[in-house]
Scaffold this active site. Structure first.
Site, PDB file in Angstrom:
ATOM      1  N   CYS A  82       0.539  -0.786   0.016  1.00 11.26           N
ATOM      2  CA  CYS A  82      -0.136   0.122  -0.115  1.00 11.26           C
ATOM      3  C   CYS A  82       0.290   1.520   0.004  1.00 11.26           C
ATOM      4  CB  CYS A  82      -1.012  -0.418   1.238  1.00 11.26           C
ATOM      5  SG  CYS A  82      -2.041   1.259   1.166  1.00 11.26           S
ATOM      6  N   CYS A 122      -4.200  -2.107   5.658  1.00 10.58           N
ATOM      7  CA  CYS A 122      -4.385  -0.455   5.186  1.00 10.58           C
ATOM      8  C   CYS A 122      -5.206  -0.164   4.740  1.00 10.58           C
ATOM      9  CB  CYS A 122      -2.805  -0.614   4.216  1.00 10.58           C
ATOM     10  SG  CYS A 122      -2.662   1.151   3.994  1.00 10.58           S
TER      11      CYS A 122
END
Length: 376
Positions: free
Chosen positions: A101, A197
């Site tokens: 991410c 995330c």
């Protein structure tokens, strides 16, 4: 006298305290601050609070009187984070979606778009420090050791670090909370977000079972005895002590930990003990490596792929420390490049360790994050 132009920084604002304080601090330091909310992919079966988080970010931006934008990176997140995570688990590995991410969304798509729109920098609420000397940057642990997020940032390169600010990396969480109140931010009392995330507090196995079919298999101890069952070896990682069922046990039994897995035979190997890292893993979570030979296999070496060294290439035969999981123990190690495959490195530990294929190994020289790689 030539008039000094203010530097513009796009701040990734999630609606949480850390990124909100980051925006406020940068504004106070004289930057032209633009708040940006990043939209990502969410599966249909998961409850999504993205709009609520976005509203909180808008409220903070309005309070600070700064412009506010929304960037839609749903496609990037789906491909580089979610699809990657599912594919890795299907192959029996243990991926780190937060690393991906940061690499592809926050400091990939977000950074690139911000710079293309005229930003000089991007900033996030990460607990890490970007210490710049002349034209070279060092990624350093956050001052608050309980919140340090440098482990997730090992893929960063010098070109990216030259355009990244971490405004709260030198602060402890308690200080950030105090600042939120001083700035009278509308999210000052908001609890910290946790979990994967952007996806948040999702049960990982429940998430994966929407994409990977369950397959019941045996749980065996280090003697090769069948003592229980599991619903699919790919749903488990080394060191876990939940998610499988032990049928042969006594009231005095200690917890069982996963110490190995055979992907082809769908067997999960477990053992008892106080500290997982004291075990020797006879199958490093790899593809069909799980031939049962007791606990004779004592891994103290890990080969890494996808290597990234942030500043300088670590020297061979020098003492460093490595972290195998977030908030994991810092393990003494050395680096070896004399292996047959180019573009890879070997991390040699002083003691046997328990680690799974796909995990990130991050190398440190005291508080400086040197970079890392992914376990083969």
């Amino acid at each position: 006298m030539k008039k000094q132009t203010k530097k513009t920084v796009f701040v990734g604002m999630s609606g949480g305290v850390d990124s909100s304080v980051s925006a406020a601090l940068l504004q106070k330091q004289g930057y032209d601050v633009v708040g940006v909310f990043i939209k990502t992919w969410h599966p249909d079966f998961l409850a999504c609070n993205e709009e609520e988080e976005r509203r909180d970010a808008i409220r903070v931006a309005a309070h600070l009187d700064i412009p506010f934008l929304t960037f839609d990176f749903e496609d990037v997140y789906k491909k580089e984070v979610a699809d990657y995570m599912i594919a890795e688990y299907k192959m029996g590995r243990t991926p780190n979606p937060d690393v991906m991410c940061n690499k592809y969304v926050k400091f990939g798509a977000f950074l690139n778009k911000a710079i293309s729109m005229g930003a000089d920098y991007v900033a996030t609420g990460h607990y890490a420090q970007n210490l710049k000397q002349s034209t070279v940057s060092s990624l350093v642990k956050g001052v608050d050791s309980s919140k340090d997020q440098s482990y997730f940032l090992w893929t960063l390169k010098q070109e990216q670090l030259s355009k990244i600010l971490f405004p709260i990396g030198h602060l402890k969480k308690t200080e950030v909370r105090k600042l939120a109140k001083q700035f009278k931010l509308p999210v000052a009392e908001k609890k910290d977000s946790q979990g994967i995330c952007f996806l948040g507090m999702v049960d990982l196995k429940d998430f994966l079972k929407h994409y990977i079919k369950e397959k019941k298999g045996n749980v065996e101890n280090e003697k090769g005895e069948v003592i229980g069952w599991h619903d699919g070896v790919v749903f488990h990682t080394l060191g876990e002590r939940h998610g499988f069922t032990i049928t042969k046990k006594s009231p005095d039994d200690k917890p069982y930990y996963v110490i190995g897995k055979d992907i082809k035979k769908n067997i999960l190997y477990v053992s008892q003990g106080e500290k997982v890292n004291n075990f020797a893993a006879f199958a490093l979570g790899g593809i069909g490596q799980g031939t049962h030979d007791g606990l004779n296999y004592s891994p103290s070496r890990l080969v890494l792929r996808d290597i990234n060294w942030i500043k300088n290439i670590p020297k061979e035969n020098r003492n460093y420390q490595a972290q195998i999981r977030y908030h994991g123990e810092l393990l003494p190690c050395k680096i070896n490049y004399k292996i047959s495959n180019a573009g890879k490195a070997e991390v040699i530990f002083e003691k046997q360790i328990l680690a799974a294929s796909g995990q990130s190994v991050v190398v440190y020289d005291k508080d400086i994050c040197l970079g890392g790689g992914v376990i083969i």
